[in-house]
Design a protein around this motif. Structure first.
Motif, mmCIF file in Angstrom:
data_model
loop_
_atom_site.group_PDB
_atom_site.id
_atom_site.type_symbol
_atom_site.label_atom_id
_atom_site.label_comp_id
_atom_site.label_asym_id
_atom_site.label_seq_id
_atom_site.Cartn_x
_atom_site.Cartn_y
_atom_site.Cartn_z
ATOM 1 N N GLN A 1 57.704 -8.563 -13.966
ATOM 2 C CA GLN A 1 57.726 -9.103 -15.208
ATOM 3 C C GLN A 1 58.187 -10.432 -15.379
ATOM 4 N N LEU A 2 57.541 -11.225 -16.003
ATOM 5 C CA LEU A 2 57.946 -12.708 -16.358
ATOM 6 C C LEU A 2 57.772 -13.070 -17.888
ATOM 7 N N SER A 3 58.743 -13.779 -18.308
ATOM 8 C CA SER A 3 58.778 -13.833 -19.789
ATOM 9 C C SER A 3 59.478 -15.170 -20.070
ATOM 10 N N TYR A 4 59.134 -16.091 -21.157
ATOM 11 C CA TYR A 4 59.719 -17.381 -21.448
ATOM 12 C C TYR A 4 59.443 -17.558 -22.758
ATOM 13 N N THR A 5 60.497 -18.282 -23.495
ATOM 14 C CA THR A 5 60.204 -18.898 -24.786
ATOM 15 C C THR A 5 60.741 -20.284 -24.871
ATOM 16 N N VAL A 6 59.888 -21.186 -25.358
ATOM 17 C CA VAL A 6 60.460 -22.638 -25.505
ATOM 18 C C VAL A 6 60.207 -23.090 -26.919
ATOM 19 N N GLY A 7 61.044 -23.812 -27.259
ATOM 20 C CA GLY A 7 60.475 -24.434 -28.865
ATOM 21 C C GLY A 7 61.545 -25.469 -29.252
ATOM 22 N N ALA A 8 61.053 -26.038 -30.408
ATOM 23 C CA ALA A 8 61.812 -27.427 -30.913
ATOM 24 C C ALA A 8 62.089 -27.016 -32.451
#
Length: 797
Positions: free
Chosen positions: A351-358
């Protein structure tokens, strides 16, 4: 070994009271708190504000630029009180003071109404007009020092009123009788769909939290009265606020915990800051040494960069990612029956997950604009081989990817005589699923292969208003949302998902308030449900799925005195409709989600109803004769309908939850804390012995089929557990160390588990009925619960 372990614990406790054992000469047992005081609505600095450490005479004042420095602050967890004429006083979030670096914080003040211009410190903590009820706060100390939580945010939340876990060793959040898929999570205003390693797709649970506690300063948890700018929730909103980071010099923090090793870098960059962390688990080594049948491994990274462009503009970047793997431990010689059962049923996980944001904020003369952009992704893969032989064709092969690109705009007016904010959100989602598996329906076996792709737009509008009246004794708040998506005509009209809410709070005196909320909320079905295809390669749920809806009714009374003693009682009633029900089993999806894998990837109908209601009681006492005490009791009923419209207990219908916690700090920086939990037994479903024993069915599943006509008609026994934690802190000029011993389930209570069945005899041979040629199943009922000690080390430098 057990005797030696208990002897070590005994020595640790005895040494607390001994002035000569483990005493050390500290170069400094005090630190400094620095920061800035600004106007919350304009971001302009506030000069001449009084800044005091709560409960002490230690303090300072702000200069012309709003900056302050408070020196000689005792190391430990403190709060800052800020007051100045013309503004409401503020008590800050909890701060952790260390001897080897300055703690930095930004404190925002709100102008006081003209009839309350004098500085007046009262005991009631400031509540927003929109959420005066069902809002609880988890402080930094609650996360760092709570026994049995392993510095995990999700586990710390389970101590709150109305919150339970799907299983004692998991991070599912069961809030006021709702399912684990009914919660949403925000990190500094950015939605984070995945907050746990080995997450359950289509729900919110998992094994271990992804959020690094080194980043966290406070968690606000809403179990009702949800703000209108937080959509997509039915049971709770978790809002995680991150630390500002240091401004004096670079610092680092290393940690060894119950399951991982971690490094956090705290780097000042001019008047800005970068936080970065990396953690890696060592569970695969521990599980292998213990002979457990599966070997999990995870890695995660997290970062936060705050750029203060100027006094009117600021920009925040953040991200987190996790990579999780679990393989079967096939090297076990002569596995036990329970080990073999797990080896037969558990797949390999990747399982791979990510979140990026501004997040961009602009402060106007009469309003604040906020723009949020983010992207998140989850890639989920499972595979299983017959007899765990990788030379054979896979019996189960699952690969799914869901990705979201999100935009949200909010505008809040700051100069009106009442509160007013509004905004909009949009999301583009893409979901793929490639599944090859065999499934059973009754005693029939089917091949279920499908490959699907959906991309859709979701959209929403929200507005919130409110005000204070009668010298701020009465607070009223109102809000509404409109949501829709392009998946189907059943969900495209936002008027169908109209979600109004109204709140009221009345302050009888400086200590007692009465609070209430009525709200309607809607949530989009999971991607696993919307993306499921049948054997004809047709989206099986497109003509039936709808948004899930719930009505909330909440009322409570709260007592708060001297910022030390707090007590509250709340009653709640939740009324669900349009809940998805499985066509094959005829049960509500509300009772699924507390296991690894994915839920919702099957044929469904949105005809289910549900109800959950109960009462919560909370009492906290802080710094009373050096003791802290926390007590919570919740009694509730949780029921959902089956496909025939009959109500059954949900899988989360434990009836009651009791949490009692206490802590005390001793000389020479020793801290002892304890938590005792008493939880009602969970309902469970008996097996269908005839169907389960059919050889073609068992050979596909390696586990029994449940008798859903008797869904949740049985119940496990009650469960209780005592956790104890002992902390010892050391401080030198440029170094600080925390050592801790955390013992879970101190008296080794063995709780009931759901019955486990296998198809072999006592000698491990396949057991076949000579007449029917069906398997003869045997119950190897097991108990769960083990004494689990953890030694931890945290080094600040």
């Amino acid at each position: 070994m057990n005797k030696q372990f208990y002897l070590l614990v005994f020595i640790l406790f005895i040494s607390i009271g001994n002035n000569n054992i483990f005493a050390q000469v500290n170069a400094s047992k005090t630190g400094a708190v620095t920061g800035k005081v600004v106007n919350k609505n304009t971001n302009k600095p506030i000069s001449n504000a009084n800044v005091m450490v709560l409960g002490t005479t230690i303090g300072s004042s702000t200069n012309d630029e709003g900056y302050f420095e408070v020196k000689d602050v005792p190391c430990g967890f403190i709060r800052i009180v800020v007051s100045v004429v013309g503004y409401k006083y503020v008590i800050s979030e909890e701060l952790q003071v260390c001897n080897n670096h300055n703690v930095y914080t930004i404190i925002k003040l709100v102008e006081a109404p003209k009839d309350l211009m004098e500085v007046k410190i009262v005991a009631i903590q400031e509540r927003s007009n929109e959420s005066p009820v069902s809002l609880r706060t988890i402080s930094l100390q609650d996360i760092e020092k709570a026994p049995g939580t392993n510095r995990d945010v999700s586990k710390a939340i389970q101590n709150l009123p109305g919150v339970a876990a799907g299983a004692i060793n998991r991070n599912d959040l069961i809030v006021r009788g709702g399912g684990p898929s009914e919660n949403v999570f925000y990190l500094d205003d950015i939605e984070i769909p995945i907050i746990n390693h080995f997450a359950t797709q289509g729900a919110s649970g998992g094994a271990v939290g992804i959020i690094n506690p080194d980043f966290v300063r406070q968690v606000d948890f809403f179990s009702g009265a949800f703000p209108s700018n937080r959509g997509g929730t039915l049971s709770s909103v978790m809002n995680i606020k991150q630390k500002e980071g240091s401004r004096d010099k670079m610092h680092a923090k290393t940690s060894i915990g119950a399951s991982d090793l971690g490094l956090t870098i705290d780097l000042p960059i001019n008047d800005n800051n970068l936080l970065f962390s990396y953690r890696r688990s060592y569970l695969q080594l521990l599980f292998s040494a213990l002979g457990l049948p599966f070997l999990p491994t995870y890695d995660d990274i997290q970062f936060r960069y705050k750029w203060n462009i100027d006094k009117k503009n600021e920009l925040l970047f953040l991200g987190l990612a996790a990579y999780d793997r679990s393989t079967l431990n096939l090297s076990i010689e002569n596995p036990t029956e329970s080990q073999q059962y797990i080896l037969n049923t558990l797949p390999d996980i990747n399982q791979l997950s990510y979140t990026v944001g501004a997040v961009y904020k602009h402060y106007n003369s009469n309003s604040i604009d906020m723009l949020v952009l983010s992207r998140n992704m989850l890639k989920n893969a499972y595979e299983k081989f017959p007899n765990n032989d990788k030379n054979l064709a896979k019996s189960f092969d699952y690969l799914s990817v869901e990705a979201e690109n999100k935009f949200r705009y909010e505008k809040r007016y700051t100069t009106l005589p009442f509160e007013l904010s509004f905004g909009t959100n949009m999301r583009y989602s893409k979901y793929t699923n490639d599944t090859k598996r065999q499934i059973t329906i009754n005693d029939n076996v089917f091949q279920d292969n499908y490959n699907s792709l959906i991309d859709l737009f979701s959209y929403g509008l929200f507005v919130q208003t409110g005000g204070s009246y009668f010298k701020e004794k009465l607070k009223l708040g109102m809000g509404a949302r409109f949501d829709g998506n392009t998946y189907s005509s059943l969900m495209s009209n936002p008027l169908v998902q109209f979600s109004p809410r109204i709140s009221a709070s009345y302050l009888f005196n400086d200590h007692i308030s009465l609070n209430a909320n009525v709200g309607h909320y809607a949530k989009e079905p999971s991607y696993t449900s919307m993306g499921y295809k049948d054997s004809n390669n047709v989206f099986a749920n497109k003509e039936t799925l709808k948004y899930i809806h719930v009505n909330h009714f909440v009322m409570g009374i709260e007592y708060n005195a001297k910022a030390k003693i707090k007590a509250s009682v709340e009653g709640f009633y939740k009324q669900y409709y349009n809940y998805p029900i499985t066509l094959s089993e005829g049960i509500s999806l509300a009772s699924k989600g507390a296991d690894f894998g994915a839920i919702g990837d099957e044929a469904l109908t949105s005809t289910g109803k549900g109800r959950a209601y109960g009462i919560e009681a909370l009492i906290t006492a802080k710094d009373i004769q050096k003791f802290n005490f926390y007590g919570v009791f919740t009694y509730f009923i949780s029921e959902f309908t089956d496909i025939n419209g009959k109500y059954f207990s949900s899988s989360w219908d434990n009836k009651f939850i009791l949490n009692l916690s206490a802590s005390r700090k001793f000389k020479y920086d020793w801290l002892v804390s304890a938590r005792w939990r008493f939880i009602g037994g969970s309902p469970y479903t008996p097996i269908d012995e005839y169907v389960s024993s059919q050889r073609e069915v068992w050979d596909v599943r390696n586990q029994p089929v449940l008798d859903y006509s008797k869904f949740n008609t049985l119940r496990l026994g009650n469960y209780h557990q005592l956790d104890i934690r002992v902390d010892k802190e050391f401080a030198w000029k440029n170094l600080a160390i925390t050592l801790y011993l955390d013992i879970q389930n101190v008296y080794n209570y063995q709780s009931d588990s759901k019955p486990v069945y296998i198809n072999t005899d006592l000698n491990g041979n396949t057991n076949i009925d000579p007449v029917s040629q069906a398997y003869i199943l045997r119950n190897i009922s097991t108990t769960s619960g083990n004494l689990l000690p953890t030694f931890g080390l945290i080094v600040y430098f």
